[in-house]
Design an enzyme around this catalytic site. Structure first.
Site, PDB file in Angstrom:
ATOM      1  N   SER A   1       0.874  -1.177   0.000  1.00 17.36           N
ATOM      2  CA  SER A   1       0.000   0.000   0.000  1.00 17.36           C
ATOM      3  C   SER A   1       0.905   1.219   0.000  1.00 17.36           C
ATOM      4  O   SER A   1       2.081   1.121   0.398  1.00 17.36           O
ATOM      5  CB  SER A   1      -0.852  -0.022   1.273  1.00 17.36           C
ATOM      6  OG  SER A   1      -1.439   1.245   1.490  1.00 17.36           O
TER       7      SER A   1
ATOM      8  N   TYR B   1      -2.264  -0.975  10.196  1.00 19.77           N
ATOM      9  CA  TYR B   1      -2.337  -1.264   8.754  1.00 19.77           C
ATOM     10  C   TYR B   1      -1.054  -0.784   8.070  1.00 19.77           C
ATOM     11  O   TYR B   1      -0.409  -1.537   7.324  1.00 19.77           O
ATOM     12  CB  TYR B   1      -3.567  -0.570   8.154  1.00 19.77           C
ATOM     13  CG  TYR B   1      -3.742  -0.812   6.671  1.00 19.77           C
ATOM     14  CD1 TYR B   1      -4.364  -1.972   6.210  1.00 19.77           C
ATOM     15  CD2 TYR B   1      -3.274   0.097   5.725  1.00 19.77           C
ATOM     16  CE1 TYR B   1      -4.518  -2.209   4.839  1.00 19.77           C
ATOM     17  CE2 TYR B   1      -3.421  -0.121   4.373  1.00 19.77           C
ATOM     18  CZ  TYR B   1      -4.044  -1.273   3.929  1.00 19.77           C
ATOM     19  OH  TYR B   1      -4.182  -1.503   2.579  1.00 19.77           O
TER      20      TYR B   1
HETATM   21  N1  LIG Z   1      -8.638  -0.993  -2.251  1.00 20.59           N
HETATM   22  C1  LIG Z   1      -7.608  -0.202  -2.146  1.00 20.59           C
HETATM   23  O1  LIG Z   1      -7.703   1.005  -2.478  1.00 20.59           O
HETATM   24  C2  LIG Z   1      -6.287  -0.729  -1.656  1.00 20.59           C
HETATM   25  C3  LIG Z   1      -5.183   0.145  -1.659  1.00 20.59           C
HETATM   26  C4  LIG Z   1      -3.951  -0.318  -1.210  1.00 20.59           C
HETATM   27  C5  LIG Z   1      -3.825  -1.630  -0.800  1.00 20.59           C
HETATM   28  N2  LIG Z   1      -4.916  -2.465  -0.794  1.00 20.59           N
HETATM   29  C6  LIG Z   1      -4.707  -3.859  -0.377  1.00 20.59           C
HETATM   30  O2  LIG Z   1      -5.266  -4.715  -1.351  1.00 20.59           O
HETATM   31  C7  LIG Z   1      -5.690  -5.945  -0.740  1.00 20.59           C
HETATM   32  C8  LIG Z   1      -7.128  -6.229  -1.094  1.00 20.59           C
HETATM   33  O3  LIG Z   1      -7.908  -5.178  -0.578  1.00 20.59           O
HETATM   34  P1  LIG Z   1      -9.403  -4.853  -1.074  1.00 20.59           P
HETATM   35  O4  LIG Z   1      -9.458  -3.404  -1.251  1.00 20.59           O
HETATM   36  O5  LIG Z   1      -9.792  -5.770  -2.173  1.00 20.59           O
HETATM   37  O6  LIG Z   1     -10.192  -5.197   0.275  1.00 20.59           O
HETATM   38  P2  LIG Z   1     -11.568  -5.955   0.549  1.00 20.59           P
HETATM   39  O7  LIG Z   1     -12.540  -5.680  -0.534  1.00 20.59           O
HETATM   40  O8  LIG Z   1     -11.895  -5.598   1.954  1.00 20.59           O
HETATM   41  O9  LIG Z   1     -11.148  -7.487   0.443  1.00 20.59           O
HETATM   42  C9  LIG Z   1     -10.271  -8.045   1.398  1.00 20.59           C
HETATM   43  C10 LIG Z   1     -10.279  -9.533   1.255  1.00 20.59           C
HETATM   44  O10 LIG Z   1      -9.476 -10.084   2.326  1.00 20.59           O
HETATM   45  C11 LIG Z   1     -10.233 -11.082   2.977  1.00 20.59           C
HETATM   46  N3  LIG Z   1      -9.881 -11.197   4.395  1.00 20.59           N
HETATM   47  C12 LIG Z   1      -9.980 -10.237   5.337  1.00 20.59           C
HETATM   48  N4  LIG Z   1      -9.643 -10.736   6.532  1.00 20.59           N
HETATM   49  C13 LIG Z   1      -9.343 -12.059   6.334  1.00 20.59           C
HETATM   50  C14 LIG Z   1      -8.966 -13.120   7.177  1.00 20.59           C
HETATM   51  N5  LIG Z   1      -8.876 -12.941   8.498  1.00 20.59           N
HETATM   52  N6  LIG Z   1      -8.716 -14.340   6.656  1.00 20.59           N
HETATM   53  C15 LIG Z   1      -8.854 -14.540   5.331  1.00 20.59           C
HETATM   54  N7  LIG Z   1      -9.241 -13.587   4.467  1.00 20.59           N
HETATM   55  C16 LIG Z   1      -9.490 -12.349   4.971  1.00 20.59           C
HETATM   56  C17 LIG Z   1     -11.664 -10.631   2.826  1.00 20.59           C
HETATM   57  O11 LIG Z   1     -12.543 -11.707   3.062  1.00 20.59           O
HETATM   58  P3  LIG Z   1     -14.129 -11.456   3.305  1.00 20.59           P
HETATM   59  O12 LIG Z   1     -14.666 -11.088   1.969  1.00 20.59           O
HETATM   60  O13 LIG Z   1     -14.591 -12.751   3.795  1.00 20.59           O
HETATM   61  O14 LIG Z   1     -14.222 -10.339   4.286  1.00 20.59           O
HETATM   62  C18 LIG Z   1     -11.678 -10.128   1.393  1.00 20.59           C
HETATM   63  O15 LIG Z   1     -11.839 -11.185   0.486  1.00 20.59           O
HETATM   64  C19 LIG Z   1      -5.441  -5.765   0.761  1.00 20.59           C
HETATM   65  O16 LIG Z   1      -4.220  -6.374   1.109  1.00 20.59           O
HETATM   66  C20 LIG Z   1      -5.355  -4.264   0.931  1.00 20.59           C
HETATM   67  O17 LIG Z   1      -4.582  -3.916   2.039  1.00 20.59           O
HETATM   68  C21 LIG Z   1      -6.131  -2.038  -1.225  1.00 20.59           C
END
Ligand SMILES: NC(=O)c1ccc[n+]([C@@H]2O[C@H](COP(=O)([O-])OP(=O)(O)OC[C@H]3O[C@@H](n4cnc5c(N)ncnc54)[C@H](OP(=O)(O)O)[C@@H]3O)[C@@H](O)[C@H]2O)c1
Length: 253
Positions: A156, A169
């Site tokens: 990130s 985070y």
């Molecule tokens: N979106 C952004 O702008 C952004 C920016 C920078 C970095 N990121 C990174 O990108 C990655 C994906 O993020 P996203 O935006 O797609 O988030 P998201 O929509 O919240 O999806 C997160 C995923 O992680 C799973 N997860 C959460 N806790 C877990 C656990 N304890 N065990 C197993 N799985 C778990 C969730 O499962 P459930 O569906 O069951 O909750 C979901 O499938 C993350 O690492 C995040 O830090 C995102």
């Protein structure tokens, strides 16, 4: 290193590859699982909400992709034994792994450090870095059984520059970057396994909505928009890239 947003993957880029995606039920992980399968990979869908994984499984099947597998796992309570049992199961089923996308992530709370709850801090560190590290250790023999394996850790922008109130985070993403450097240095020149970090950038998902509730989500790229770099880094065109910090989209102005 610049991002690969204009990369044009071959339709069969990931044919005959076995790729594990964590957090595959939603957001960026869901898009990556679908996109990897669309390009020929057999995808192992790992996550904590089985119903979401089943929906992705059905979508892959409906699109005619290789039959995926579901691996339910919650990083919060997962133990070393769970990771080793998982490696044993995958070994029996597939005999090797050609890629892992560490994508599952937990935001925790955006709050002044003075008010940060220590239990929540531990939880975020467990899901974002400790679990993925020990899972990687358990999976290394399977990755080493591949001719060309790519391990991607999701970072990130707050893992490259600290930001007030982002607490565990941000620290977990700095740790991710550090771990990638350490492991990449160990793997350098003597391994068919490479490891890199990838920052998706601001992307239209639930996590982003939670972090920035006032933002118009339609100003953001979707998970599907950022897939070119995810494909490039998982596939053979990035062979030899090790220990790099990539971005999936150009910085927003
Ligand atoms: N979106 C952004 O702008 C952004 C920016 C920078 C970095 N990121 C990174 O990108 C990655 C994906 O993020 P996203 O935006 O797609 O988030 P998201 O929509 O919240 O999806 C997160 C995923 O992680 C799973 N997860 C959460 N806790 C877990 C656990 N304890 N065990 C197993 N799985 C778990 C969730 O499962 P459930 O569906 O069951 O909750 C979901 O499938 C993350 O690492 C995040 O830090 C995102």
């Amino acid at each position: 290193m610049s991002c690969k947003i204009d990369y044009q993957p071959a339709p069969n880029l990931l044919e005959n590859r076995i790729v594990l995606v964590t957090g595959a039920g939603d957001g960026i992980g869901r898009a990556a699982a679908l996109s990897y399968a669309q390009h020929g990979a057999t995808v192992i869908l790992l996550g904590r909400t089985i119903a979401k994984l089943e929906r992705v499984y059905d979508e892959i099947e409906a699109a005619g992709g290789p039959q995926p597998a579901i691996f339910p796992l919650n990083f919060e309570g997962a133990t070393l034994k769970d990771f080793h049992d998982m490696a044993e199961t995958l070994d029996k089923e597939f005999g090797r792994l050609d890629g892992v996308l560490h994508n599952a992530g937990l935001l925790g709370r955006i709050t002044p450090f003075e008010q940060y709850n220590p239990e929540l801090w531990q939880q975020v560190m467990q899901v974002n870095i400790n679990g993925p590290i020990w899972m990687t250790q358990a999976l290394l023999p399977l990755l080493q059984a591949s001719d060309d394996a790519s391990v991607i850790f999701t970072s990130s922008s707050v893992g490259r520059k600290g930001r007030a109130y982002w607490g565990a985070y941000s620290v977990s993403k700095f740790a991710t970057e550090g771990f990638v450097e350490v492991l990449a240095d160990e793997l350098d020149n003597q391994s068919t396994v490479r490891v890199n970090s990838l920052n998706p950038g601001a992307t239209r998902t639930q996590m982003r909505r939670t972090a920035f509730p006032g933002e118009d989500p339609f100003t953001l790229r979707t998970p599907e928009d950022i897939m070119p770099t995810y494909l490039w880094l998982m596939g053979p065109d990035s062979a030899g890239t090790n220990g790099q910090k990539l971005d999936a989209q150009p910085p927003r102005v």
